[in-house]
Design an enzyme around this catalytic site. Structure first.
Site, PDB file in Angstrom:
ATOM      1  N   VAL A  93      27.823  43.488  47.596  1.00 33.77           N
ATOM      2  CA  VAL A  93      26.329  43.244  48.322  1.00 33.77           C
ATOM      3  C   VAL A  93      26.697  41.972  49.304  1.00 33.77           C
ATOM      4  CG1 VAL A  93      24.178  42.557  48.148  1.00 33.77           C
ATOM      5  CG2 VAL A  93      25.191  44.113  46.465  1.00 33.77           C
TER       6      VAL A  93
ATOM      7  N   LEU B 173      43.274  49.718  44.091  1.00 32.29           N
ATOM      8  CA  LEU B 173      42.996  51.254  44.663  1.00 32.29           C
ATOM      9  C   LEU B 173      42.510  51.209  45.811  1.00 32.29           C
ATOM     10  CD1 LEU B 173      41.181  52.448  41.442  1.00 32.29           C
ATOM     11  CD2 LEU B 173      43.720  52.297  41.788  1.00 32.29           C
ATOM     12  N   GLY B 174      43.179  51.712  46.867  1.00 35.18           N
ATOM     13  CA  GLY B 174      42.773  51.661  48.199  1.00 35.18           C
ATOM     14  C   GLY B 174      43.676  50.531  48.923  1.00 35.18           C
TER      15      GLY B 174
ATOM     16  N   LYS C 248      22.457  48.416  47.911  1.00 40.51           N
ATOM     17  CA  LYS C 248      22.546  47.137  47.501  1.00 40.51           C
ATOM     18  C   LYS C 248      21.094  46.352  47.014  1.00 40.51           C
ATOM     19  CE  LYS C 248      25.723  46.395  51.259  1.00 40.51           C
ATOM     20  NZ  LYS C 248      26.156  46.301  53.018  1.00 40.51           N
TER      21      LYS C 248
END
Lengths: 435, 435
Positions: free
Chosen positions: A135, A13-14, A208
């Site tokens: 992160v 996705l993307g 994060k």
């Protein structure tokens, strides 16, 4: 592992910077990945917003605009998401997990808000949920926290987790320039987005921090639980005040386990702070990230590397993909949500911090005594004082010991109102040294 | 995970500094560990050499001198080994794996020699094999290499992996003292063993380098494949030569992937080298360890922390134990041996390195030309030269570009024999900067 195995089919996705890199690495390293997993990995489809865009190296026949259909397609084993944002991404990933797919995502915003929902579906339907890339980009950090340190007790995590703000603060430190012009320069060089809010106001770092705190303390912490201050109020005066004391300013994400008489709690915050130039985090410049972890038995650990960018993020995503694919091949499960400790999150006012305060005061007798009295009144203990007379006034710099943040703020407010205080030149928290 | 689960029973082999810490942490953190694993962990027995010794906090009724019996006992699920050495430890662990037990070990010597044998039994009988504590103590390093970077292509690993030699070299750099007296001081302070051979001659680092290279390059590398030079020949002259050039000396373990026209190979070596004082590894002092990893997509990563000691090593062992225990509870498998790439290991003579050479030469015309001719003859290109006349002689310092180690050695040998070269003051490899 040498007999021919059923391929692991991946829905991507993307297909922006990170997605394109994932496609490239999946293609180039296909034989290596197959050897490491025990089965080949194949792309089943790539969901994009617009089909027409030029995407060199990306097989056009795999593109689709129908992400919702792709994530539940029967031939898909793993959904890899590098779109970002909350909706519609959240719905697609929930649907994928409900269809029994494993999910690998780089989506910090989503994880920092809805990790609980995603883990619940993962738990019910058996698909894995991995998110190393969410992160500190390429830095292997979440796996060490979730797995390597699973036999230890993490007490503190402190890190530089946003490259844009670190680039700006490094540049301000180097040039002495102001925030606004340095941000402009960062945007010109491609280190800041057209709308830099998420970075400079600390939202990115707060997401994060929430993820790091959740994993470190086995407690569900969301972005809303994180105290957040960005870097837009950092002035050249702050920078030079830090420099005068052998310190430098960094935007820090800090997650702490706090032991109090009422029991344990956690404190999670993002704010600029002065750290000594000798601290290992002080040398982390430009777009790099670094995270310090303190654990009871392991002691101090540091993880350093590139926090963003297409290839580094793709590296983290593919590491997760290999883990998920191996689990499918050998029949294992990745770590589930570990939120059993369920510790309360303390507000910043109760967090214990240290302040550096730089004042421009009248140069006359009794000033230091009056200022010191305000600290004493708020039960804030002073660690160091430096007063220097100038022509008509004096510079007074005070560094405190650890104290509740609320007490420190009240102290500063009261001092700012004293008649002989001409200006509060710089107020900033201090981290990274014994208090 | 809340229904009562069958306890995971652990046999501990060895109860010295690390073993005692493991017992302490297993006891103190029992509720946390149970929550993270999904089942309680219980000690089934502890194998020791002598029963009588005082071991505070260790339940005496669990002690046994019969390790061979303990490792195959039907109630044991996991064998944790912190004894070290090759035999009889190897036999016990092979027997444990053959009995279907999972194994967690901190034994670098054994892994660097017999990883293949152990993995073969793990593969055949289904028990896991984890060994995070074998390299760089508490630093989560092997799991990132084996798992987080599994989707990337690691090109280079360079690290400080031995605390004793790092302590000695840091002290020599600080005090300017000689090797022998600094070693004595280190022994007095407990940083060096009574017989320091394994540390100072680089055997310990070579074992770790073999393990790192095996995991990084998916190739079986044993300690015997590692070129090894210790620190006993490092002189105060080397230290001050390094200092004069803004460098410091570290014992480095270096694992490289080498692309040549004949295909890929790996080069693995341990030797002292000068690195720039600005390099992140230069700031790693005393007993700390740090490892740089370069991967194609991830870029540069660094891992830093305590490389030895009871509690840090126990932290790494317990992290592995949680992973192994979770695999038993949820029915998964840890990573198997990945040696599919099977790359050839190049001898040091073919490795590409750089030399720093400091000479005491006669101060007369033609000396530099003659020395430079020797370099040219061996096709070694010179990066920097510094000549300084003194009363009766001159100091000549040469830093080369990268060249085959064999060519560099021949160059040094030939120069040492030149009539106007009074003394070869210092010869040392240079790392950590662009060549």
């Amino acid at each position: 592992m040498s007999e021919p195995a059923k391929p692991i089919k991946v829905a991507l996705l993307g297909c922006g910077t990170v997605g394109t890199e994932i496609v490239r690495l999946l293609t180039e390293q296909a034989p290596d990945l197959a050897s490491r997993i025990g089965a080949p990995v194949e792309l089943a489809g790539i969901a994009v917003r617009r089909l027409g865009k030029a995407r060199p190296g990306v097989p056009a026949e795999l593109l689709t605009t129908d992400a919702a259909e792709l994530v539940t397609r029967p031939d898909v084993d793993v959904v890899v998401e590098v779109i970002g944002g909350i909706e519609p991404t959240r719905t697609w990933l929930i649907d994928a997990l409900r269809a029994g797919k494993s999910v690998v995502t780089a989506n910090k915003t989503l994880l920092a808000e809805h990790a609980g929902d995603l883990f619940a579906e993962s738990d019910t339907f058996g698909g894995d949920l991995y998110f190393e890339a969410a992160v500190a980009g390429a830095i292997p950090l979440l796996r060490p926290l979730r797995e390597s340190l699973a036999g230890d007790r993490i007490t503190r995590v402190m890190g530089i987790v946003n490259g844009t703000t670190n680039f700006i603060l490094s540049a301000m430190d180097e040039t002495g320039a102001g925030y606004a012009e340095t941000l402009e320069e960062a945007a010109r060089l491609g280190y800041a987005e057209a709308d830099p809010t998420a970075d400079v106001d600390g939202y990115d770092a707060a997401s994060k921090a929430a993820i790091l705190a959740s994993l470190s303390f086995h407690t569900r912490v969301t972005a809303g639980d994180v105290y957040r201050e960005g870097i837009s109020a950092v002035t050249p005066a702050d920078v030079s005040a830090a420099r005068a004391l052998g310190r430098t300013i960094k935007l820090l994400a800090i997650c702490e386990r706090v032991d109090t008489p009422d029991g344990e709690s956690v404190a999670v915050r993002v704010h600029p702070a002065m750290i000594p130039r000798t601290h290992p985090l002080a040398g982390v410049n430009g777009a790099f990230n670094a995270v310090f972890v303190e654990a009871e038995a392991a002691g101090q650990l540091m993880f350093y590397g590139q926090g963003a960018g297409g290839a580094p993020t793709a590296s983290a995503v593919l590491g997760d993909l290999v883990a998920v694919a191996r689990n499918l091949v050998v029949g294992g499960r990745g770590p589930r949500e570990s939120a059993y400790a369920d510790l309360p999150v303390r507000p910043i006012a109760q967090a214990s911090t240290r302040y550096h305060i730089s004042l421009d005061v009248a140069d006359r007798a009794g000033v230091l005594a009056a200022v010191a009295a305000v600290f004493a009144e708020h039960e804030v203990s002073i660690s160091a004082v430096r007063q220097e007379g100038r022509a008509t006034d004096a510079s007074l710099v005070i560094v405190t010991h650890s104290a509740p943040d609320a007490a420190l703020r009240s102290t500063v407010d009261k001092i700012a109102g004293l008649p002989f205080v001409h200006e509060v030149v710089s107020v900033m928290r201090v981290e990274g040294e014994e208090s």
